[in-house]
Scaffold this motif. Sequence first.
Motif: not given
Length: 223
Positions: A87-88, A90-94, A96-105
């Motif tokens: 859900s986070d 989806i909200l991020a892309f809505e 205007g984000a271009d990519d999403y990295l979930a910590k830790p990475y």
Amino acid sequence: MLKILLIEDDIDMQELIRDYLHNYDFEVDAFTQPKEAIEKFQRDPKRYDLVVLDLMLPQMDGFDVCKSLRKLSDTPIIISSARGEVSDKILAFEAGADDYLAKPYEPRELIIRINAILRRVTKELREVGSFTINEAKMEIKVDGYSVDLTQIEYDLLLFFIDNRHKVLSRELLSNAMKGIEYDAKERTIDMHISNLRQKIGDDAKKPKYIKSVWGIGYTFIGE
């Protein structure tokens, strides 16, 4: 050197990301306070090639920060957050984000994502003087501001840019445009160029971009 705007309130994480980006020859402006970052970005939206943004921030929710940055520019935004729910994302892309990295990475993964986005953006965009052209989206910006062009105006401007400093007759311009028939009496091409000039902030009497050539047609004098 490519410039990154980093918005991360965890100092240890901020230093880790910043140092790693420096090792790969990125220049980094790092902020813990999102409002300060937005103010910096607003002063010169074209300064940054990419934004790395945390979601859990003081002052503002990260989604709102993302929306604020997106209103100012099309600069790519990568979300770097411990919030890894679908859900986070989806909200991020809505927002205007271009990519999403979930910590830790692994920091190396961030570098790979950044380079992939920048390769794509570089391929899609080209800059000619004051103009930024995204041919994939058929979008043109003048000094960072989008201009709303008709299909013919868009085609005309691209033709001018691709043939800058050449004198182009009205007949040649008409033949190059789809949907325009050359009419020496009504000179439909003149009307379209007049509308184009108005939209890109050009003055026929003191032209910055499109100069009239008496008895022939026009030439594009912008760099």
